[in-house]
Scaffold this active site. Structure first.
Site, PDB file in Angstrom:
ATOM      1  N   ASN A   1      10.075  -7.991   4.955  1.00 40.60           N
ATOM      2  CA  ASN A   1       8.976  -7.286   4.292  1.00 40.60           C
ATOM      3  C   ASN A   1       7.860  -8.300   4.006  1.00 40.60           C
ATOM      4  OD1 ASN A   1       7.248  -6.125   2.271  1.00 40.60           O
ATOM      5  ND2 ASN A   1       8.846  -4.636   1.821  1.00 40.60           N
TER       6      ASN A   1
ATOM      7  N   ARG B   1      -8.189 -13.806  -2.192  1.00 40.78           N
ATOM      8  CA  ARG B   1      -9.441 -14.386  -1.706  1.00 40.78           C
ATOM      9  C   ARG B   1      -9.966 -13.528  -0.560  1.00 40.78           C
ATOM     10  NH1 ARG B   1      -9.924 -19.964  -2.920  1.00 40.78           N
ATOM     11  NH2 ARG B   1     -11.969 -19.828  -1.912  1.00 40.78           N
TER      12      ARG B   1
ATOM     13  N   HIS C   1       5.128  -1.846   2.987  1.00 43.73           N
ATOM     14  CA  HIS C   1       5.058  -0.735   2.033  1.00 43.73           C
ATOM     15  C   HIS C   1       3.603  -0.623   1.570  1.00 43.73           C
ATOM     16  CE1 HIS C   1       7.129   1.464  -1.555  1.00 43.73           C
ATOM     17  NE2 HIS C   1       5.898   1.918  -1.380  1.00 43.73           N
TER      18      HIS C   1
ATOM     19  N   ARG D   1       0.741   0.760  -0.311  1.00 43.48           N
ATOM     20  CA  ARG D   1       0.539   1.663  -1.445  1.00 43.48           C
ATOM     21  C   ARG D   1      -0.892   2.202  -1.456  1.00 43.48           C
ATOM     22  NH1 ARG D   1       4.780  -1.629  -3.350  1.00 43.48           N
ATOM     23  NH2 ARG D   1       6.368  -0.413  -4.444  1.00 43.48           N
TER      24      ARG D   1
ATOM     25  N   HIS E   1      -1.639  -4.782  -1.756  1.00 41.31           N
ATOM     26  CA  HIS E   1      -1.134  -5.830  -0.852  1.00 41.31           C
ATOM     27  C   HIS E   1      -1.379  -5.386   0.590  1.00 41.31           C
ATOM     28  CE1 HIS E   1       2.254  -3.158  -1.582  1.00 41.31           C
ATOM     29  NE2 HIS E   1       2.522  -3.710  -2.743  1.00 41.31           N
TER      30      HIS E   1
ATOM     31  N   GLU F   1       7.484   1.830   4.704  1.00 41.85           N
ATOM     32  CA  GLU F   1       8.002   2.445   3.482  1.00 41.85           C
ATOM     33  C   GLU F   1       6.869   3.098   2.695  1.00 41.85           C
ATOM     34  OE1 GLU F   1      11.461  -0.874   2.469  1.00 41.85           O
ATOM     35  OE2 GLU F   1       9.663  -0.765   1.236  1.00 41.85           O
TER      36      GLU F   1
ATOM     37  N   THR G   1       6.785  -1.665  -8.905  1.00 43.64           N
ATOM     38  CA  THR G   1       7.645  -1.856  -7.742  1.00 43.64           C
ATOM     39  C   THR G   1       8.646  -0.722  -7.726  1.00 43.64           C
ATOM     40  OG1 THR G   1       9.034  -3.453  -6.534  1.00 43.64           O
ATOM     41  CG2 THR G   1       9.362  -3.296  -8.920  1.00 43.64           C
TER      42      THR G   1
ATOM     43  N   HIS H   1      16.088  -4.581  -1.958  1.00 44.72           N
ATOM     44  CA  HIS H   1      15.458  -4.811  -3.254  1.00 44.72           C
ATOM     45  C   HIS H   1      16.210  -5.917  -3.996  1.00 44.72           C
ATOM     46  CE1 HIS H   1      12.247  -3.342  -5.949  1.00 44.72           C
ATOM     47  NE2 HIS H   1      12.961  -3.992  -6.854  1.00 44.72           N
ATOM     48  N   ASP H   2      15.557  -7.048  -4.106  1.00 40.67           N
ATOM     49  CA  ASP H   2      16.060  -8.217  -4.834  1.00 40.67           C
ATOM     50  C   ASP H   2      17.278  -8.872  -4.192  1.00 40.67           C
ATOM     51  OD1 ASP H   2      13.973  -7.967  -6.571  1.00 40.67           O
ATOM     52  OD2 ASP H   2      15.165  -7.239  -8.267  1.00 40.67           O
TER      53      ASP H   2
ATOM     54  N   GLY I   1      11.918  -8.975   1.042  1.00 38.25           N
ATOM     55  CA  GLY I   1      10.532  -9.390   0.973  1.00 38.25           C
ATOM     56  C   GLY I   1      10.242 -10.453  -0.054  1.00 38.25           C
ATOM     57  N   HIS I   2      10.380 -10.115  -1.335  1.00 34.38           N
ATOM     58  CA  HIS I   2       9.949 -11.029  -2.392  1.00 34.38           C
ATOM     59  C   HIS I   2      10.675 -12.368  -2.304  1.00 34.38           C
ATOM     60  CE1 HIS I   2       8.223 -12.013  -6.353  1.00 34.38           C
ATOM     61  NE2 HIS I   2       9.365 -12.658  -6.527  1.00 34.38           N
TER      62      HIS I   2
END
Length: 251
Positions: A12, A23, A48, A50, A55, A79, A109, A200-201, A223-224
């Site tokens: 992700n 920037r 994903h 939104r 992002h 997603e 999130t 997720h996580d 992702g994160h």
């Protein structure tokens, strides 16, 4: 799941876009990040987008779709909430997979899955539309075994198990209970005829144990933690590190 079919890693790249958006220089490049991950062996790319474009932006979706065309056998997963902006992207891009997530427009999130029977009627026609377009549908779901047959009944092909509760319990006395819950949910999904994804996580600490215990795991979307690791290791080394975790779990 056996070593004969490796759990796919879908990267992700949302957080790459988040940094870029601070920037107006166009760096870091989302498409360059995806390219490097694919070159290192990642089996897919996830975004994903939104509605507020905080992002991933619409142009990123189109650029990544074009990039993935040069990588046959790798998958593009988009997603989002199908009652917001997701369906427009599905109709235009026709990715390999659409993951339906019940996010609010201003949600920080993803933090919960779909519920049945409450969400059945609004999801059924949207799932049918995706499938008519040749797009596989995965529903973001809590690890509740009793909900899996209902997800299949509305036409879903897969579920993506929401793994934050497992990640939060990692290295605590609740870890084993969470693993049992996710294993039971995955088995219920398999019994209903669904494929099983997760995300997720998930990270380099907790991924191997999850892969080892959850049956039929086809794909993890990360992702994160992936981007955080890539800041230190680089994209290619991070892909290899996560795939080593997957292989460790399957061993």
């Amino acid at each position: 799941m056996t070593a004969a079919r490796r759990t796919a890693l879908s990267v992700n790249v949302n957080k790459v876009a988040l940094v870029r958006n601070t920037r107006h220089l166009g760096i870091p490049s989302v498409t360059r990040a995806a390219q490097l991950c694919l070159e290192a062996g990642a089996q897919g790319i996830t975004v994903h987008p939104r509605p507020d474009a905080r992002h991933i932006r619409a142009q990123d979706v189109y650029d990544l779709a074009a990039l993935l065309k040069a990588w046959p056998g790798r998958e593009f997963n988009i997603e989002g909430n199908p009652t917001q902006n997701l369906m427009d992207f599905i109709r235009e891009v026709r990715p390999d997979q659409a993951t339906f997530v019940p996010d609010g427009e201003d949600q920080f999130t993803s933090d919960h899955g779909w519920s049945f029977p409450q969400d059945a009627e609004r999801l059924r026609p949207l799932i049918a539309e995706c499938k008519a377009l040749g797009v596989r549908v995965s529903l973001f779901m809590d690890a509740v075994p009793g909900q899996m047959a209902a997800a299949r009944a509305v036409g879903a092909d897969r579920v993506e198990l929401y793994t934050e509760p497992y990640a939060a319990a990692w290295a605590t006395p609740g870890q084993e209970r969470q693993l049992q819950q996710y294993a039971a949910a995955a088995q219920a999904a398999l019994d209903a005829g669904l494929g099983v994804n997760a995300g997720h996580d998930l990270n380099r600490d907790n991924l191997a144990a999850f892969v080892a215990r959850v049956p039929g795991l086809l794909e993890v979307s990360i992702g994160h933690a992936f981007v955080a690791d890539a800041l230190e290791l680089g994209y290619a080394a991070t892909v290899r590190a996560y795939q080593q975790c997957i292989d460790q779990g399957l061993a």
